[in-house]
Scaffold this motif. Sequence first.
Motif, mmCIF file in Angstrom:
data_model
loop_
_atom_site.group_PDB
_atom_site.id
_atom_site.type_symbol
_atom_site.label_atom_id
_atom_site.label_comp_id
_atom_site.label_asym_id
_atom_site.label_seq_id
_atom_site.Cartn_x
_atom_site.Cartn_y
_atom_site.Cartn_z
ATOM 1 N N PHE A 1 18.137 13.603 -5.765
ATOM 2 C CA PHE A 1 17.687 14.661 -5.033
ATOM 3 C C PHE A 1 18.678 15.345 -4.400
ATOM 4 C CE2 PHE A 1 14.471 11.398 -5.711
ATOM 5 C CZ PHE A 1 13.239 12.131 -5.456
ATOM 6 N N ILE A 2 19.928 14.485 -3.804
ATOM 7 C CA ILE A 2 21.041 15.102 -3.224
ATOM 8 C C ILE A 2 21.704 16.104 -4.263
ATOM 9 C CG2 ILE A 2 23.492 14.729 -2.296
ATOM 10 C CD1 ILE A 2 22.339 11.822 -1.689
ATOM 11 N N LEU A 3 21.880 15.979 -5.609
ATOM 12 C CA LEU A 3 22.209 16.832 -6.674
ATOM 13 C C LEU A 3 21.362 17.945 -6.570
ATOM 14 C CD1 LEU A 3 24.437 17.344 -8.830
ATOM 15 C CD2 LEU A 3 22.877 16.206 -10.509
ATOM 16 N N ALA B 1 0.853 -1.076 0.171
ATOM 17 C CA ALA B 1 0.122 -0.106 0.140
ATOM 18 C C ALA B 1 0.869 1.298 -0.176
ATOM 19 C CB ALA B 1 -0.806 0.131 1.279
ATOM 20 N N GLY B 2 1.927 1.207 0.897
ATOM 21 C CA GLY B 2 2.776 2.403 0.777
ATOM 22 C C GLY B 2 3.561 2.772 -0.632
ATOM 23 N N VAL B 3 3.926 1.525 -1.064
ATOM 24 C CA VAL B 3 4.674 1.735 -2.496
ATOM 25 C C VAL B 3 3.756 2.548 -3.493
ATOM 26 C CG1 VAL B 3 5.584 0.408 -4.351
ATOM 27 C CG2 VAL B 3 6.376 0.006 -2.181
ATOM 28 N N VAL B 4 2.628 1.869 -3.647
ATOM 29 C CA VAL B 4 1.532 2.277 -4.605
ATOM 30 C C VAL B 4 1.037 3.623 -4.334
ATOM 31 C CG1 VAL B 4 -0.670 2.083 -5.309
ATOM 32 C CG2 VAL B 4 0.650 0.017 -5.363
ATOM 33 N N ALA B 5 0.698 3.841 -2.999
ATOM 34 C CA ALA B 5 0.044 5.351 -2.605
ATOM 35 C C ALA B 5 1.598 6.181 -2.725
ATOM 36 C CB ALA B 5 -0.144 5.223 -1.135
ATOM 37 N N GLY B 6 2.718 5.923 -2.274
ATOM 38 C CA GLY B 6 3.897 6.782 -2.468
ATOM 39 C C GLY B 6 4.008 7.313 -4.001
ATOM 40 N N THR B 7 3.825 6.328 -4.777
ATOM 41 C CA THR B 7 4.270 6.661 -6.111
ATOM 42 C C THR B 7 3.130 7.473 -6.610
ATOM 43 O OG1 THR B 7 5.145 4.381 -6.657
ATOM 44 C CG2 THR B 7 4.530 5.443 -8.609
ATOM 45 N N GLU C 1 11.803 5.129 0.719
ATOM 46 C CA GLU C 1 12.412 6.281 -0.138
ATOM 47 C C GLU C 1 11.382 6.829 -0.691
ATOM 48 O OE1 GLU C 1 16.160 3.353 -1.818
ATOM 49 O OE2 GLU C 1 14.180 3.260 -2.763
ATOM 50 N N LEU C 2 10.218 6.473 -1.054
ATOM 51 C CA LEU C 2 8.970 7.244 -1.600
ATOM 52 C C LEU C 2 8.592 8.271 -0.731
ATOM 53 C CD1 LEU C 2 7.266 4.256 -3.464
ATOM 54 C CD2 LEU C 2 7.791 6.673 -4.442
ATOM 55 N N CYS C 3 8.550 7.826 0.644
ATOM 56 C CA CYS C 3 8.293 8.844 1.645
ATOM 57 C C CYS C 3 9.139 9.991 1.710
ATOM 58 C CB CYS C 3 8.246 8.051 3.163
ATOM 59 S SG CYS C 3 7.847 9.256 4.433
ATOM 60 N N PHE C 4 10.519 9.528 1.658
ATOM 61 C CA PHE C 4 11.582 10.633 1.290
ATOM 62 C C PHE C 4 11.229 11.512 0.029
ATOM 63 C CE2 PHE C 4 15.387 11.374 -1.517
ATOM 64 C CZ PHE C 4 15.811 12.457 -0.831
ATOM 65 N N ALA C 5 11.059 10.987 -1.089
ATOM 66 C CA ALA C 5 10.658 11.672 -2.363
ATOM 67 C C ALA C 5 9.806 12.767 -2.147
ATOM 68 C CB ALA C 5 10.661 10.690 -3.365
ATOM 69 N N VAL C 6 8.406 12.377 -1.685
ATOM 70 C CA VAL C 6 7.261 12.846 -1.671
ATOM 71 C C VAL C 6 7.561 14.113 -0.416
ATOM 72 C CG1 VAL C 6 4.766 12.822 -1.103
ATOM 73 C CG2 VAL C 6 5.757 11.136 -2.382
ATOM 74 N N ALA C 7 8.063 13.889 0.422
ATOM 75 C CA ALA C 7 8.359 15.012 1.414
ATOM 76 C C ALA C 7 9.402 15.689 1.051
ATOM 77 C CB ALA C 7 8.697 14.100 3.010
ATOM 78 N N TYR C 8 10.525 15.404 0.374
ATOM 79 C CA TYR C 8 11.388 16.364 -0.020
ATOM 80 C C TYR C 8 10.565 17.449 -1.242
ATOM 81 C CZ TYR C 8 15.482 18.470 -2.334
ATOM 82 O OH TYR C 8 16.519 19.233 -2.781
ATOM 83 N N LEU C 9 9.980 16.889 -2.011
ATOM 84 C CA LEU C 9 9.487 17.630 -3.085
ATOM 85 C C LEU C 9 8.465 18.484 -2.658
ATOM 86 C CD1 LEU C 9 9.398 14.993 -6.018
ATOM 87 C CD2 LEU C 9 10.943 17.035 -5.558
#
Length: 731
Positions: free
Chosen positions: A220-222, A127-133, A176-184
Amino acid sequence: MSGQPADSAATATLRAAVDAARDRLDRGRVAILLLAFVAAVVSFLVATRVFPYHSINHDEGVYLQQAEMLLSGRLFLRPPVDGPFHPWFFVVSEQGLYSKYQPVPAAVFALGRVLGGYPIALAGISAGVVAGTAALARELFDWRVGAVAGVLVLASPLFLVHSGVYLPYAVTAAFELCFAVAYLRGERTSSRRMAAIAGGAIAIAFFARPYTAVLFASPFILHAVVTLLRSGAWRTPFEDVTDTQQELFVRRLLTAGLGTVGVLVALGYNVLVTGEPFVFPYQAFAPEDGPGFGHREILGHEENYTLELGIESNRRVLSQLFTEWVAMGIVGAGLAAAGVVATVGSAVLGRVRDASERASAALVARRAVVAGMFVSIAAGNVAFWGNFNILGALTVQDDGLIHSLGPYYHYDVLVPTAVFGAVAVVWAADRLGSLAAPRFPDAFTAGRVAVAVVIVAAGVGAPVAADAAERPLTHNAGISEELAAAYEPFEQEGGLSMGNAAIGGNQTDDKTLTFLTPVYGPWLNHPFQAVRNDPDFDGPSLYALGDYDELDVAAANPDHELRRYVMRGAWNPVDGESVTAELRPVERVSGESVRLDAAVGIPAAAESVSIRAGGDAGQTYAAANASEGTLRLTLTVNETGARLAGEGIRSAGTFAVEDRDELTVTVFVSTGPSAGFSYQLVFPIDTGGDEVRALSATRERCPVPDRCVPAGLGPSPPGQFANTTVTAVSE
């Protein structure tokens, strides 16, 4: 004609009501929640129906054993006897046995066990992978792209297979998806809280799989470094720093600071288990495993992993990924490529729907970050020889773990593939709507036509996606059918539960200890993942390797009934042929001496019979009558040696035995020149104490010397059988 104004008014009212409902309802959030729910249900079904006994990747048993240890508050296993209780991929240390893997995936699986069963953890991860994507695509584009991206990742065969297995790739991707969504989102809203969440999420991902997290986070680091440098905050005097610069700096500090915590925790865990902060458990297990080029080795498997071999291996892996393991296979890969092109084209030409976005270079940069994951993950994996290993033999098609479980080291590529595939789908729908609008009287009708066409397109795409997913799911279901035959003896006593919510193989009040066949060497749970010891080794069901210190294991567990797991056939779940197995009781025997009584069948075609009996310290040979019927023999063992005897046996003799020995009686029956078969009877003995101790013998019939099957298990030629008993006798 008189009814038209009323109809128009009713239509307008309906449209107004629909628009009002839309305003009240966050369609994107609802779509994400629905997709997450579907993903959870699918995951539970795949775990319990397709993989009830786990997959052919025996790392699953490692993570589940580690999860049980964490639930018991343990980092180390301390078995009662060294050797026979050693699980697959556990490292030997002075403190005990520890897993070669980081504990984060196991901790997530353990949480599922606490909530009711391990499959619950898989459902939550999926659920987290699909929701995160979906949330990531929504953050970068809109809710429609998010919804389609969620559907595409949900329909990917790689996602479906890994939604039902206890491996770390989906777990790591969820963080990782939690990181990506939160960062953006933090970039868009200047939110410190989102920046902190991003740092915490990538910290956990790094602790779970350091190299995987670095490859995912590299774009993201770049982006973080470039935007910070371009802001000028680093060279602006402190008193002249603007609020915008300060906010950016604080966000970067929060994300980097909390991300560094993950690195420090991982290094601290290394100190606890390996004793060295920069020696990870997998390195302690196999120092030449892991990323890099040159000589690579693990458990005797070695390779000179060159850049050329890495490029070729990853070319093959990526080819399979984009043709077989993403949604709709090559069609889905084509959509992703088109989505990248459409995104780049929109950025270059300024063709965006919202005027406020037209000048937003920041949004373009954030979209480029996600597209950059294609490059960072693909390029980074060239340096990891695991991609060579999952292919098996490069010259053999459909070989290796990739055929059953997909290119799992590239699992994260599913994210940008789904996101940009969704961009292409929505872009095409928008173009269709634009073409339809001039041809219909109002936008509402044109929109309905566009939706109808999209539904038809989905009806065409769905069978393509289903066909792509069917092959790996059917293949793995077939493997599970073969595993079911291997586990049938445990199922017969009610010892296994679907999805492995419970440890062990005995749900009765009796305590049992089962000696398992060492199929792949001195490792438990390799391949028997579905039967595991509890971390304290005090449960009602224990499992130990047969042929390894059986007497010590029996002595350490005097209140457990003993049995041996025996099977006929090669353990190869992908060959379409099942094994036959059963559990045979094992007796403990002790006395002044012990005697093996054996009765073996001599068929009518027998021309001669010869016997060899011996152990580590000596042996004896004898001949026997070749008359059809039953040959009976005895082997009596006391503290000074062993004596072979029996009716019809000629030249029987004695031989010396060690204090701890494994005695073998081989009866060879010749049926002609260079033809015949043999019986092999083996049992352990201990003559070093006050009494002679022994266990029941194993009984095998060997059609050829190097291929034996358990006697009495499955069909045998007429007149071929072997029965034994071991008893204590007084001299």
